[in-house]
Design a protein around this motif. Structure first.
Motif, PDB file in Angstrom:
ATOM      1  N   ASP A 104       0.732  -1.246   0.135  1.00  0.00           N
ATOM      2  CA  ASP A 104      -0.089  -0.041  -0.121  1.00  0.00           C
ATOM      3  C   ASP A 104       1.008   1.413   0.013  1.00  0.00           C
ATOM      4  N   SER A 105       2.217   1.115  -0.169  1.00  0.00           N
ATOM      5  CA  SER A 105       3.005   2.353   0.159  1.00  0.00           C
ATOM      6  C   SER A 105       4.157   2.284  -0.957  1.00  0.00           C
ATOM      7  N   ASP A 106       4.573   3.495  -1.391  1.00  0.00           N
ATOM      8  CA  ASP A 106       5.741   3.667  -2.459  1.00  0.00           C
ATOM      9  C   ASP A 106       6.860   4.100  -1.784  1.00  0.00           C
ATOM     10  N   GLY A 107       6.867   4.047  -0.612  1.00  0.00           N
ATOM     11  CA  GLY A 107       7.863   5.061   0.086  1.00  0.00           C
ATOM     12  C   GLY A 107       9.412   4.116  -0.002  1.00  0.00           C
ATOM     13  N   ASP A 108      10.553   4.835   0.310  1.00  0.00           N
ATOM     14  CA  ASP A 108      11.573   3.839   0.472  1.00  0.00           C
ATOM     15  C   ASP A 108      11.632   2.602   1.411  1.00  0.00           C
ATOM     16  N   ASP A 109      11.426   2.991   2.362  1.00  0.00           N
ATOM     17  CA  ASP A 109      11.409   1.657   3.311  1.00  0.00           C
ATOM     18  C   ASP A 109      10.625   0.571   2.958  1.00  0.00           C
ATOM     19  N   ALA A 110       9.287   1.087   2.278  1.00  0.00           N
ATOM     20  CA  ALA A 110       8.328  -0.253   1.800  1.00  0.00           C
ATOM     21  C   ALA A 110       8.952  -0.821   0.597  1.00  0.00           C
ATOM     22  N   GLY A 111       9.583  -0.197  -0.160  1.00  0.00           N
ATOM     23  CA  GLY A 111      10.204  -0.899  -1.264  1.00  0.00           C
ATOM     24  C   GLY A 111      11.319  -1.681  -0.911  1.00  0.00           C
ATOM     25  N   TYR A 112      12.111  -1.189  -0.073  1.00  0.00           N
ATOM     26  CA  TYR A 112      13.312  -2.180   0.370  1.00  0.00           C
ATOM     27  C   TYR A 112      12.805  -3.396   1.240  1.00  0.00           C
ATOM     28  N   LEU A 113      11.744  -3.017   2.138  1.00  0.00           N
ATOM     29  CA  LEU A 113      11.222  -4.035   2.937  1.00  0.00           C
ATOM     30  C   LEU A 113      10.410  -5.284   2.079  1.00  0.00           C
ATOM     31  N   ALA A 114       9.625  -4.678   0.940  1.00  0.00           N
ATOM     32  CA  ALA A 114       8.932  -5.755   0.259  1.00  0.00           C
ATOM     33  C   ALA A 114      10.024  -6.598  -0.391  1.00  0.00           C
ATOM     34  N   SER A 121      11.230 -15.079   2.583  1.00  0.00           N
ATOM     35  CA  SER A 121      10.145 -16.273   2.398  1.00  0.00           C
ATOM     36  C   SER A 121      10.573 -17.241   1.395  1.00  0.00           C
ATOM     37  N   GLY A 122      11.727 -16.824   0.822  1.00  0.00           N
ATOM     38  CA  GLY A 122      12.246 -17.850  -0.226  1.00  0.00           C
ATOM     39  C   GLY A 122      12.041 -17.761  -1.718  1.00  0.00           C
ATOM     40  N   ASP A 123      11.072 -16.458  -2.021  1.00  0.00           N
ATOM     41  CA  ASP A 123      10.631 -16.292  -3.295  1.00  0.00           C
ATOM     42  C   ASP A 123      11.914 -15.379  -4.087  1.00  0.00           C
ATOM     43  N   HIS A 124      12.948 -15.708  -4.516  1.00  0.00           N
ATOM     44  CA  HIS A 124      13.765 -15.198  -4.890  1.00  0.00           C
ATOM     45  C   HIS A 124      13.547 -14.421  -6.302  1.00  0.00           C
ATOM     46  N   ALA A 125      12.916 -14.904  -7.043  1.00  0.00           N
ATOM     47  CA  ALA A 125      12.436 -14.320  -8.273  1.00  0.00           C
ATOM     48  C   ALA A 125      11.740 -13.145  -7.962  1.00  0.00           C
ATOM     49  N   THR A 126      10.635 -13.166  -7.055  1.00  0.00           N
ATOM     50  CA  THR A 126      10.089 -11.798  -6.869  1.00  0.00           C
ATOM     51  C   THR A 126      10.842 -11.026  -6.101  1.00  0.00           C
ATOM     52  N   ALA A 127      11.724 -11.503  -5.110  1.00  0.00           N
ATOM     53  CA  ALA A 127      12.824 -10.349  -4.643  1.00  0.00           C
ATOM     54  C   ALA A 127      13.596 -10.037  -5.600  1.00  0.00           C
ATOM     55  N   LEU A 128      14.076 -10.253  -6.609  1.00  0.00           N
ATOM     56  CA  LEU A 128      14.806  -9.790  -7.716  1.00  0.00           C
ATOM     57  C   LEU A 128      13.909  -8.869  -8.242  1.00  0.00           C
ATOM     58  N   SER A 129      12.700  -9.166  -8.734  1.00  0.00           N
ATOM     59  CA  SER A 129      11.903  -7.895  -9.308  1.00  0.00           C
ATOM     60  C   SER A 129      11.573  -6.891  -8.504  1.00  0.00           C
ATOM     61  N   LYS A 130      11.294  -7.086  -7.166  1.00  0.00           N
ATOM     62  CA  LYS A 130      11.182  -6.178  -6.304  1.00  0.00           C
ATOM     63  C   LYS A 130      12.431  -5.304  -6.073  1.00  0.00           C
ATOM     64  N   VAL A 131      13.626  -5.807  -6.066  1.00  0.00           N
ATOM     65  CA  VAL A 131      14.666  -5.093  -5.885  1.00  0.00           C
ATOM     66  C   VAL A 131      15.204  -4.185  -7.021  1.00  0.00           C
ATOM     67  N   GLU A 132      14.773  -4.744  -8.268  1.00  0.00           N
ATOM     68  CA  GLU A 132      14.774  -3.952  -9.504  1.00  0.00           C
ATOM     69  C   GLU A 132      13.826  -2.683  -9.465  1.00  0.00           C
ATOM     70  N   ALA A 133      12.771  -2.964  -8.970  1.00  0.00           N
ATOM     71  CA  ALA A 133      11.718  -1.968  -8.882  1.00  0.00           C
ATOM     72  C   ALA A 133      12.007  -0.852  -7.939  1.00  0.00           C
ATOM     73  N   TYR A 134      12.700  -1.312  -6.804  1.00  0.00           N
ATOM     74  CA  TYR A 134      13.384  -0.297  -5.829  1.00  0.00           C
ATOM     75  C   TYR A 134      14.275   0.524  -6.292  1.00  0.00           C
ATOM     76  N   LEU A 135      15.231  -0.022  -7.095  1.00  0.00           N
ATOM     77  CA  LEU A 135      16.398   0.494  -7.690  1.00  0.00           C
ATOM     78  C   LEU A 135      16.122   1.791  -8.937  1.00  0.00           C
ATOM     79  N   GLU A 136      14.802   1.206  -9.478  1.00  0.00           N
ATOM     80  CA  GLU A 136      14.436   2.168 -10.540  1.00  0.00           C
ATOM     81  C   GLU A 136      13.581   3.212  -9.947  1.00  0.00           C
ATOM     82  N   ASN A 137      12.598   2.910  -8.764  1.00  0.00           N
ATOM     83  CA  ASN A 137      11.793   4.042  -8.309  1.00  0.00           C
ATOM     84  C   ASN A 137      12.352   4.837  -7.253  1.00  0.00           C
ATOM     85  N   HIS A 138      13.619   4.444  -6.466  1.00  0.00           N
ATOM     86  CA  HIS A 138      14.243   5.058  -5.689  1.00  0.00           C
ATOM     87  C   HIS A 138      15.879   5.397  -6.052  1.00  0.00           C
ATOM     88  N   PRO A 139      16.129   6.016  -6.961  1.00  0.00           N
ATOM     89  CA  PRO A 139      17.554   6.305  -7.604  1.00  0.00           C
ATOM     90  C   PRO A 139      18.490   6.682  -6.511  1.00  0.00           C
TER      91      PRO A 139
END
Length: 181
Positions: A104-114, A121-139
Motif C-alpha cells: 500500500d506504500s511507495d516509500g523508500d522503506d516499503a520498497g526495500y522491505l517488500a 520467504s524464499g521467493d527469490h524471483a519476486t525478490a529480484l523483481s522487487k529489488v529492481e523496482a526499488y532501484l528504479e523507483n528510488h534512484p
C-alpha cells in the motif's frame, strides 16, 4: 496533571539502561492510552509502540502500531506507523503481513522491505523483481547500496539454483555418471 506527569516520566525513563525500568515505562504509557486526554493518549500510544520495537518486543510493537493506525487513521504519522508495523511484522517473521503493508506504500522503506520479505520467504524471483523496482523507483534511496548488492547476490543465487536444477534433471534422465577407470 497526573496523566501528563506519568507520560512525561515514562517518556524520560523509557531509555533507562535498566530493562525493568524500560518495561515499566511501556506499561505506564499503555495505561495512558486509555486516559481521558485524547492528545496525550495518542502520543502515549505511539511512543509505547516505538519503545516496544526498540526493546525487540516485535509482537507487541506490531499490535500497538496496528491499533494506532485503526484509532488514528488521519494522523500525520500514519505512514510512519504503517512502516513501523511492517518492520515489526518482518522482524517477528510474519513476512506476508509485512509485505501486505508494503504493497500500500511507495516509500523508500516499503520498497526495500517488500524485497526483503520476498527474499526471506524464499521467493527469490519476486525478490529480484522487487529489488529492481526499488532501484528504479528510488534512484537516491537510503538503501540503494544494499539493494544493489542484494540484486547481484540474487542474480547469482538464481543462476546457481537454475544450474543445480538442470544438473538434477540431467542426473534423473541420464542416471549415475560412470566412474573413470
Amino acid at each position: 496533571y497526573a496523566p501528563y506527569a506519568q507520560f512525561h516520566h515514562a517518556s524520560i525513563v523509557g531509555s533507562d539502561p535498566d530493562p525493568e525500568v524500560r518495561s515499566q515505562a511501556i506499561r505506564d504509557l499503555n495505561a495512558i492510552i486509555y486516559a481521558n486526554d485524547p492528545v496525550l493518549a495518542r502520543e502515549a500510544h505511539y511512543i509505547a509502540a516505538l519503545r516496544c520495537y526498540s526493546e525487540k518486543r516485535y509482537d507487541l510493537a506490531s499490535l500497538l502500531f496496528r491499533r494506532y493506525m485503526k484509532r488514528y487513521p488521519n494522523d500525520a504519522r500514519m505512514e510512519a506507523a504503517r512502516t513501523m508495523t511492517a518492520w515489526s511484522d518482518y522482524m517477528r517473521g510474519a513476512y506476508a503481513d509485512a509485505a501486505a503493508l508494503c504493497a500500500d506504500s511507495d516509500g523508500d522503506d516499503a520498497g526495500y522491505l517488500a524485497a526483503m520479505c520476498a527474499y526471506s520467504s524464499g521467493d527469490h524471483a519476486t525478490a529480484l523483481s522487487k529489488v529492481e523496482a526499488y532501484l528504479e523507483n528510488h534512484p537516491d534511496g537510503r538503501d540503494r547500496a544494499e539493494e544493489e548488492l542484494a540484486k547481484a547476490r540474487l542474480v547469482n543465487l538464481i543462476h546457481i539454483s537454475e544450474t543445480t536444477r538442470r544438473s538434477r534433471i540431467s542426473y534423473a534422465v541420464n542416471g549415475k555418471k560412470k566412474k573413470k577407470k
